[in-house]
Design a protein around this motif. Structure first.
Motif, PDB file in Angstrom:
ATOM      1  N   LEU A 113      -0.139  -4.654  11.013  1.00 29.21           N
ATOM      2  CA  LEU A 113      -0.893  -5.111   9.918  1.00 29.21           C
ATOM      3  C   LEU A 113      -0.075  -5.833   8.907  1.00 29.21           C
ATOM      4  O   LEU A 113       0.974  -5.223   8.255  1.00 29.21           O
ATOM      5  N   VAL A 114      -0.175  -7.368   8.806  1.00 31.78           N
ATOM      6  CA  VAL A 114       0.579  -7.981   7.480  1.00 31.78           C
ATOM      7  C   VAL A 114      -0.326  -8.562   6.447  1.00 31.78           C
ATOM      8  O   VAL A 114      -1.563  -8.776   6.703  1.00 31.78           O
ATOM      9  N   VAL A 115       0.150  -8.403   5.187  1.00 30.38           N
ATOM     10  CA  VAL A 115      -0.489  -8.755   4.054  1.00 30.38           C
ATOM     11  C   VAL A 115       0.293  -9.456   3.089  1.00 30.38           C
ATOM     12  O   VAL A 115       1.408  -9.055   2.764  1.00 30.38           O
ATOM     13  N   ASP A 116      -0.086 -10.664   2.869  1.00 33.57           N
ATOM     14  CA  ASP A 116       0.792 -11.290   1.720  1.00 33.57           C
ATOM     15  C   ASP A 116       0.682 -10.889   0.475  1.00 33.57           C
ATOM     16  O   ASP A 116      -0.129  -9.967   0.068  1.00 33.57           O
ATOM     17  N   ASP A 117       1.922 -10.887  -0.282  1.00 27.83           N
ATOM     18  CA  ASP A 117       2.113 -10.167  -1.616  1.00 27.83           C
ATOM     19  C   ASP A 117       0.901 -10.446  -2.781  1.00 27.83           C
ATOM     20  O   ASP A 117       0.280  -9.572  -3.463  1.00 27.83           O
ATOM     21  N   VAL A 118       0.188 -11.581  -2.703  1.00 24.77           N
ATOM     22  CA  VAL A 118      -0.919 -11.876  -3.629  1.00 24.77           C
ATOM     23  C   VAL A 118      -2.101 -11.225  -3.098  1.00 24.77           C
ATOM     24  O   VAL A 118      -2.693 -10.403  -3.886  1.00 24.77           O
ATOM     25  N   SER A 119      -2.531 -11.058  -1.839  1.00 25.53           N
ATOM     26  CA  SER A 119      -3.446 -10.367  -1.334  1.00 25.53           C
ATOM     27  C   SER A 119      -3.389  -9.226  -1.337  1.00 25.53           C
ATOM     28  O   SER A 119      -4.420  -8.243  -1.769  1.00 25.53           O
ATOM     29  N   LEU A 120      -2.181  -8.423  -1.515  1.00 19.99           N
ATOM     30  CA  LEU A 120      -1.762  -7.064  -1.240  1.00 19.99           C
ATOM     31  C   LEU A 120      -2.419  -6.467  -2.733  1.00 19.99           C
ATOM     32  O   LEU A 120      -3.022  -5.312  -2.873  1.00 19.99           O
ATOM     33  N   ASP A 121      -2.338  -7.201  -3.761  1.00 13.95           N
ATOM     34  CA  ASP A 121      -2.700  -6.832  -5.227  1.00 13.95           C
ATOM     35  C   ASP A 121      -4.331  -6.236  -5.322  1.00 13.95           C
ATOM     36  O   ASP A 121      -4.775  -5.634  -5.927  1.00 13.95           O
ATOM     37  N   LEU A 122      -4.823  -7.155  -4.369  1.00  9.34           N
ATOM     38  CA  LEU A 122      -6.472  -7.028  -4.372  1.00  9.34           C
ATOM     39  C   LEU A 122      -6.694  -5.743  -3.337  1.00  9.34           C
ATOM     40  O   LEU A 122      -8.002  -5.233  -3.290  1.00  9.34           O
TER      41      LEU A 122
END
Length: 108
Positions: free
Chosen positions: A63-72
């Motif tokens: 599972l991958v999440v970009d750093d901007v989305s990860l904040d949310l």
């Protein structure tokens, strides 16, 4: 607290979809503006893991999440559920203060 988690059910579903499509078993979760509650989740199979992605693995699926989305979505779990309403990926997000009935959008 882990950055994000992928449940065994979700990992199994991603593996099945990826195998059927002949793609790597990499699920990308992104958060975009929109939806009835302000933000919405977007899922898709990814071909690669980008340098700025946070990645977690379970049962051979990533599972991958970009750093901007990860904040949310930090601390969230991605699950795959099947019930009378249908089958879908579901995000249990501890950061969400409200969500829509279908579970695809949220607000903070």
């Amino acid at each position: 607290m882990a950055d994000i988690d992928l449940t065994p059910s979700a990992a199994a579903r991603v593996a099945a979809i990826a195998a059927k499509q002949g793609k790597p078993a990499i699920l990308r979760l992104a958060v975009e503006g929109g939806g009835c509650s302000g933000f919405q989740y977007r899922f898709g199979l990814a071909d690669t893991i980008e340098a700025e992605d946070v990645a977690v693995e379970r049962d051979g699926v990533t599972l991958v999440v970009d750093d901007v989305s990860l904040d949310l979505v930090r601390g969230a779990a991605v699950d795959f559920v099947s019930d009378l309403g249908g089958a879908a990926f579901k995000v249990t997000n501890p950061n969400a203060t409200a969500g829509c009935g279908c579970g695809s959008s949220f607000s903070i």
